[in-house]
Design an enzyme around this catalytic site. Structure first.
Site, PDB file in Angstrom:
ATOM      1  N   LYS A 233       4.975   0.440  -9.103  1.00 52.40           N
ATOM      2  CA  LYS A 233       3.747  -0.265  -8.741  1.00 52.40           C
ATOM      3  C   LYS A 233       4.019  -1.299  -7.656  1.00 52.40           C
ATOM      4  O   LYS A 233       5.153  -1.697  -7.408  1.00 52.40           O
ATOM      5  CB  LYS A 233       3.141  -0.947  -9.971  1.00 52.40           C
TER       6      LYS A 233
ATOM      7  N   ARG B  67       7.081   2.189 -16.859  1.00 55.46           N
ATOM      8  CA  ARG B  67       7.761   3.145 -15.985  1.00 55.46           C
ATOM      9  C   ARG B  67       8.848   2.427 -15.188  1.00 55.46           C
ATOM     10  O   ARG B  67       8.887   1.202 -15.104  1.00 55.46           O
ATOM     11  CB  ARG B  67       6.757   3.781 -15.016  1.00 55.46           C
TER      12      ARG B  67
ATOM     13  N   HIS C 246      -1.507   0.869  -2.605  1.00 59.63           N
ATOM     14  CA  HIS C 246      -2.976   0.809  -2.665  1.00 59.63           C
ATOM     15  C   HIS C 246      -3.485  -0.467  -1.984  1.00 59.63           C
ATOM     16  O   HIS C 246      -4.257  -1.241  -2.553  1.00 59.63           O
ATOM     17  CB  HIS C 246      -3.462   0.888  -4.116  1.00 59.63           C
TER      18      HIS C 246
ATOM     19  N   ASP D 295      -7.518   1.934  -8.963  1.00 58.60           N
ATOM     20  CA  ASP D 295      -6.460   1.534  -8.033  1.00 58.60           C
ATOM     21  C   ASP D 295      -6.963   1.430  -6.602  1.00 58.60           C
ATOM     22  O   ASP D 295      -6.404   0.691  -5.793  1.00 58.60           O
ATOM     23  CB  ASP D 295      -5.299   2.539  -8.074  1.00 58.60           C
TER      24      ASP D 295
ATOM     25  N   TYR E 113       3.994   2.659  -4.904  1.00 63.74           N
ATOM     26  CA  TYR E 113       2.536   2.723  -4.779  1.00 63.74           C
ATOM     27  C   TYR E 113       2.045   1.345  -4.358  1.00 63.74           C
ATOM     28  O   TYR E 113       2.336   0.343  -5.033  1.00 63.74           O
ATOM     29  CB  TYR E 113       1.881   3.101  -6.110  1.00 63.74           C
TER      30      TYR E 113
ATOM     31  N   GLU F 201       1.265   6.758  -2.019  1.00 64.19           N
ATOM     32  CA  GLU F 201      -0.042   7.409  -2.069  1.00 64.19           C
ATOM     33  C   GLU F 201      -0.532   7.905  -0.717  1.00 64.19           C
ATOM     34  O   GLU F 201      -1.529   8.640  -0.647  1.00 64.19           O
ATOM     35  CB  GLU F 201      -1.088   6.479  -2.691  1.00 64.19           C
TER      36      GLU F 201
END
Length: 366
Positions: A75, A15, A96, A270, A94, A118
C-alpha cells in the site's frame, strides 16, 4: 541493488511486499534485501523464513528505508512514512494518487521515483499488477456483502442463494472488468440472481458468453442504474478509470430509492469510490449507514486474506522488481513499455496527466 521490504503501517494491513521466494530470486541475482522484523508475520512468513531465503532482517522501518535503493510495498506510504522516502529512491507499490492530494504532494516534496502497480499496463490494455488484487477484492465483495446482508449487521436479512420455495437474493454489479466478473462469478456460484452493467459492449458480450443464465447483462446508463437499485439487495461498485478518480455513478439522492438494509460494497474506494456517499473505512470499522443503506468501503479489502493476497501479488510483481533491481529504473523503463507506464511521480515531477487532472494542477514545468 539494495531492496527494502518494510512492514505495512495501514490499519489491519497484514500483506507484505514480497514473499521469501521473491527474496530468494533477488538474492540469486546478487542483490541485497532488507526486511523489517515482523513484516511478513500477518501473511504467515516469519523472520527466519526471510533469513533462510537470504534476507537481512532489520529492527525498524527507518533502517529499511535508510539502507535501501528501492522500497517494495503493498500500500501507499502513510503520513508517518513520508519523511523516510529519500530523493531518487524507488518506491514500488500501489499508490492510487488520484484519490489523495496529500499523498501526491508529499511524494512530490520527497522527490522519490514513484512507480505505481496499478498503472503498469500491458500492450492489450490490461493491468497485470492490479489484476490479482482485483480478483481477490471482487470475490471478497460477495463474501462481505453476503455477511452484511444479515439482519444483525443491519442488512435486509436476505440469503443470497435463497432456499427452495424462496427467491434468491439479487446482486447488481457495476462494471464488467476484473472486479465485476469475479464478483458476478462468486454471486452466481451462491445461486444469486446477478445483473451486471457496463458501457463496454465487448465486455458485456464476454460476460454473456461465459456466465450462467441467471447472470444478465445490461448497458450502463443512469436510467438503468436507477431502475435496478430499487430491487437489488447487494450493489458492488467495480468501476475503474486507469490512474484516475472513479466516476460517481450512484449519487446521494439515489439512496432513497433503495430498500432499507440494501448493502453497497464499493471496491472502487481506492480510486475515490463510484458512490457519492463512499468514504474510506478499515477492517476494524468496515461499515457505516447512510439513509438506511449499509456501506462497506474498506480500502484494502485483500488485506483480510493476506496469505493468499501476498502470494498472488508477488507472483506478478517479482519479474518487474528483478528488472528494476538489475537495470535501475531508467533503463528498465526504457526497455519495458509496460513498466514505463507505472511511472507516476519522478523526482518531484508528475508524469501522469490523470494526477494533474484529478487536482486541477498545472504541469509543474509549465
Amino acid at each position: 541493488m539494495k531492496v527494502g521490504i518494510p512492514k505495512e503501517m495501514i490499519n489491519n494491513e497484514s500483506r507484505v511486499g514480497m514473499t521469501p521466494a521473491g527474496v530468494f530470486e533477488l538474492v540469486k541475482n546478487n542483490h541485497t534485501v532488507y526486511v523489517q522484523s515482523g513484516a511478513g508475520n500477518g501473511s504467515g512468513f516469519l523472520n527466519i523464513d526471510y533469513q533462510q531465503a537470504g534476507a537481512i532482517v532489520l529492527d525498524t522501518i527507518g533502517q529499511v528505508y535508510a539502507m535501501s535503493d528501492m522500497i517494495v510495498k503493498v500500500k501507499e506510504p502513510v503520513k508517518e512514512e513520508y519523511a523516510y522516502v529519500q530523493r531518487g529512491q524507488i518506491v514500488f507499490t500501489y499508490f492510487h494518487f488520484a484519490s489523495s492530494e496529500v499523498l501526491a504532494e508529499a511524494m512530490i516534496d520527497r522527490k522519490g521515483v514513484c512507480i505505481a502497480y496499478e498503472t503498469v499496463e500491458d500492450e492489450d490494455g490490461s493491468l497485470p499488477l492490479l489484476t490479482p488484487m482485483s480478483e481477490v477484492a471482487g470475490r471478497m465483495a460477495i463474501q462481505q456483502g453476503a455477511k452484511y446482508l444479515e439482519k444483525p449487521e443491519k442488512g435486509r436479512g436476505v440469503l443470497l442463494g435463497g432456499v427452495p420455495g424462496v427467491a434468491p437474493g439479487r446482486v447488481l454489479v457495476l462494471g464488467a472488468g476484473v472486479v465485476g466478473i469475479q464478483a458476478a462469478k462468486m454471486a452466481a456460484g451462491l445461486g444469486a440472481h446477478v445483473t451486471i452493467l457496463d458501457i463496454n459492449m465487448k465486455r458485456l458480450r464476454y460476460v454473456n458468453d461465459v456466465m450462467p443464465s441467471h447472470v444478465v447483462t445490461e448497458f450502463s446508463n443512469e436510467f438503468n442504474i436507477r431502475k435496478h437499485i430499487k430491487d437489488h439487495d447487494l450493489i458492488v461498485g467495480g468501476i475503474l478509470l486507469k490512474g484516475a478518480k472513479a466516476p460517481k455513478i450512484i449519487t446521494r439522492d439515489m439512496l432513497k430509492d433503495m430498500r432499507p438494509g440494501t448493502v453497497i460494497v464499493d471496491v472502487a474506494v481506492d480510486q475515490g469510490g463510484c458512490v457519492e456517499t463512499t468514504r474510506p473505512t478499515t477492517h476494524e470499522n468496515p461499515v457505516y449507514i447512510v439513509d438506511d443503506v449499509v456501506h462497506y468501503c474498506v480500502t484494502n479489502m485483500p488485506g483480510a486474506v493476506p496469505h493468499t493476497s501476498t502470494m498472488a501479488l508477488t507472483n506478478v510483481t517479482l519479474p518487474y522488481v528483478v528488472k528494476l533491481a538489475n537495470l535501475g529504473w531508467e533503463r528498465a523503463c526504457q526497455k519495458d513499455a509496460s513498466l514505463q507506464k507505472g511511472l507516476n511521480i519522478v523526482k518531484g515531477k508528475v508524469i501522469r496527466k490523470e494526477i494533474l487532472e484529478a487536482f486541477k494542477w498545472q504541469a509543474l514545468d509549465d
